[in-house]
Design a protein around this motif. Structure first.
Motif, PDB file in Angstrom:
ATOM      1  N   TRP A   1       0.834  -1.205   0.000  1.00 17.15           N
ATOM      2  CA  TRP A   1       0.000   0.000   0.000  1.00 17.15           C
ATOM      3  C   TRP A   1       0.870   1.257   0.000  1.00 17.15           C
ATOM      4  O   TRP A   1       0.624   2.194  -0.755  1.00 17.15           O
TER       5      TRP A   1
ATOM      6  N   LEU B   1       0.988   4.235  -2.942  1.00 15.55           N
ATOM      7  CA  LEU B   1       0.804   5.671  -2.691  1.00 15.55           C
ATOM      8  C   LEU B   1       1.954   6.484  -3.259  1.00 15.55           C
ATOM      9  O   LEU B   1       1.752   7.504  -3.920  1.00 15.55           O
TER      10      LEU B   1
ATOM     11  N   LYS C   1      -4.406  11.190  -3.531  1.00 17.36           N
ATOM     12  CA  LYS C   1      -4.366  10.388  -2.305  1.00 17.36           C
ATOM     13  C   LYS C   1      -5.788  10.082  -1.816  1.00 17.36           C
ATOM     14  O   LYS C   1      -6.093   8.960  -1.425  1.00 17.36           O
ATOM     15  N   LYS C   2      -6.671  11.093  -1.883  1.00 19.82           N
ATOM     16  CA  LYS C   2      -8.066  10.874  -1.465  1.00 19.82           C
ATOM     17  C   LYS C   2      -8.729   9.827  -2.369  1.00 19.82           C
ATOM     18  O   LYS C   2      -9.475   8.962  -1.916  1.00 19.82           O
TER      19      LYS C   2
ATOM     20  N   GLU D   1      -7.413   6.395  -1.631  1.00 18.21           N
ATOM     21  CA  GLU D   1      -7.930   5.927  -0.342  1.00 18.21           C
ATOM     22  C   GLU D   1      -9.318   5.294  -0.546  1.00 18.21           C
ATOM     23  O   GLU D   1      -9.601   4.204  -0.048  1.00 18.21           O
TER      24      GLU D   1
ATOM     25  N   HIS E   1      -8.989   2.061  -2.390  1.00 17.74           N
ATOM     26  CA  HIS E   1      -8.398   1.050  -1.512  1.00 17.74           C
ATOM     27  C   HIS E   1      -9.444   0.476  -0.557  1.00 17.74           C
ATOM     28  O   HIS E   1      -9.536  -0.736  -0.362  1.00 17.74           O
ATOM     29  N   GLN E   2     -10.254   1.388   0.016  1.00 16.51           N
ATOM     30  CA  GLN E   2     -11.312   0.924   0.929  1.00 16.51           C
ATOM     31  C   GLN E   2     -12.254  -0.042   0.216  1.00 16.51           C
ATOM     32  O   GLN E   2     -12.627  -1.078   0.748  1.00 16.51           O
TER      33      GLN E   2
END
Ligand code: PEP
Ligand code: MN
Length: 363
Positions: A319, A323, A341-342, A345, A348-349
């Motif tokens: 991970w 990034l 990045k947002k 994220e 990824h979730q």
């Protein structure tokens, strides 16, 4: 590039309706089926041309390959009964001869034929000295030159009642469409030759009833001349393209809900700049969705693999590496670090949620 074609004024040969609707079954299956379909769709009062496939070019053998020449009589008869001109697909010189013998009013060249200049030339040669309208579908592959070449060959044979028919393109990407619309290609053709009437075939683009209204509206918003929509008296029993054929009733509802927008008065332009840019945004969003779907497929495979090998879902090292690398790539193309990045994220979730589901299902 400008495309020079000798095109007859559309008012002299196309029914004067906006939008002009061509409808009928994918395939003519029987005398009864084509007649019943014609009777029902003509009651809507909005259909100007009756279509029906006689020879079906199927991707795989041993599918229904059409009823053949015998069906031309049924198609023509159905058209006469409801007072509509009839159209069918031709793929070689023999088909052209049979259609002419049976007084078929309009011919179209299918996507699998437009890709092959030999076949198109054979049809063009068979059409020399004949005065009949011809619609040329785009080739299966997203190559505008093959489409242009086919139009030029047919035009050079003396056919000037000519139109182009956009039915979408085969694409390797996973997609919600049966054939990716790639709207920029018909837009480019229209810009190359504004006097060439351009139609859309939402049925073959969508491949499924649910998507047809969206594609139809989009085509009208791009100022296309009209639509070819497959309709069958009993779609569930259709011998080809069952999922995308509308009942005559469904066709009626679709036609009633289409919005016909005013043309930009006085503007010579095919569509305004805003609409063009929005079309590109739509395409890009579709691509993003398809890419996310492909990414999620791989995520599931990784989930299965991790499960088989008994490793944890979250692997921090991987991970962190993602990034870092994605931030670097984003920076190179001018996207903000915060945004990327947002977004990662969120992705990824969702990936963790999907993998957890895969692993629990297998337990
Ligand atoms: C059809 O119109 O039924 C057909 C076979 O279309 P395409 O050539 O667009 O696949
Ligand atoms: Mn079809």
């Amino acid at each position: 590039m400008k495309l020079e074609l000798n095109i007859a004024n559309k008012e002299t040969w196309l029914p004067n309706k906006t939008p002009l609707i061509i409808s009928g079954p994918c395939s003519v299956e029987s005398e009864e089926q084509v007649l019943q379909t014609a009777l029902e769709i003509s009651k809507l009062g909005k259909v100007s041309i009756l279509r029906g496939g006689i020879w079906k070019p199927r991707t795989r053998p041993n599918s229904f390959e059409g009823v053949g020449a015998e069906g031309l009589k049924w198609l023509k008869q159905a058209g006469l009964e409801v007072g509509l001109p009839v159209a069918t697909e031709v793929a070689n010189a023999e088909h052209v001869e049979e259609c002419l013998k049976n007084d078929i009013d309009i011919l179209w060249i299918g996507a699998r034929t437009t890709v092959n200049p030999f076949s198109v030339q054979e049809i063009a040669d068979a059409l020399k000295g004949v005065d009949i309208p011809v619609f040329v579908k785009n080739p299966i592959t997203p190559d505008i030159n093959l489409w242009v070449g086919a139009l030029e060959r047919i035009n050079a044979a003396g056919i000037n009642k000519l139109a182009a028919l956009h039915r979408g393109f085969a694409s390797f990407d996973k997609s919600s469409y049966r054939n990716a619309p790639m709207w920029e290609i018909p837009i480019e053709l229209k810009l190359m030759c504004p006097e060439l009437p351009l139609f859309c075939d939402p049925s073959h683009i969508a491949g499924d009833k649910d998507l047809i209204p969206y594609v139809s509206q989009k085509a009208l918003d791009l100022d296309m001349e009209g639509l070819m929509l497959e309709s069958h008296i009993k779609p569930v029993e259709a011998k080809s393209d069952a999922k995308q054929q509308l009942t005559p009733n469904e066709l009626g509802s679709l036609l009633a809900q289409l919005i016909i927008r005013e043309k930009n008065a006085g503007s010579e332009e095919f569509i305004n700049k805003l609409e063009q840019l929005r079309t590109v945004i739509d395409e890009l969003d579709e691509e993003l969705i398809n890419k996310f779907a492909s990414r999620m497929e791989i995520i599931k495979k990784i989930g299965e693999y991790k499960h088989e090998n008994n490793v944890t879902i979250l692997q921090l090292e991987r991970w962190e590496q993602i990034l870092k690398n994605r931030s670097f790539l984003a920076d190179k193309v001018g996207l903000s670090d915060d945004f990327i990045k947002k977004m990662l994220e969120l992705v990824h979730q969702e990936s963790i949620r999907v993998q957890t589901k895969v692993m629990n299902r297998q337990n």
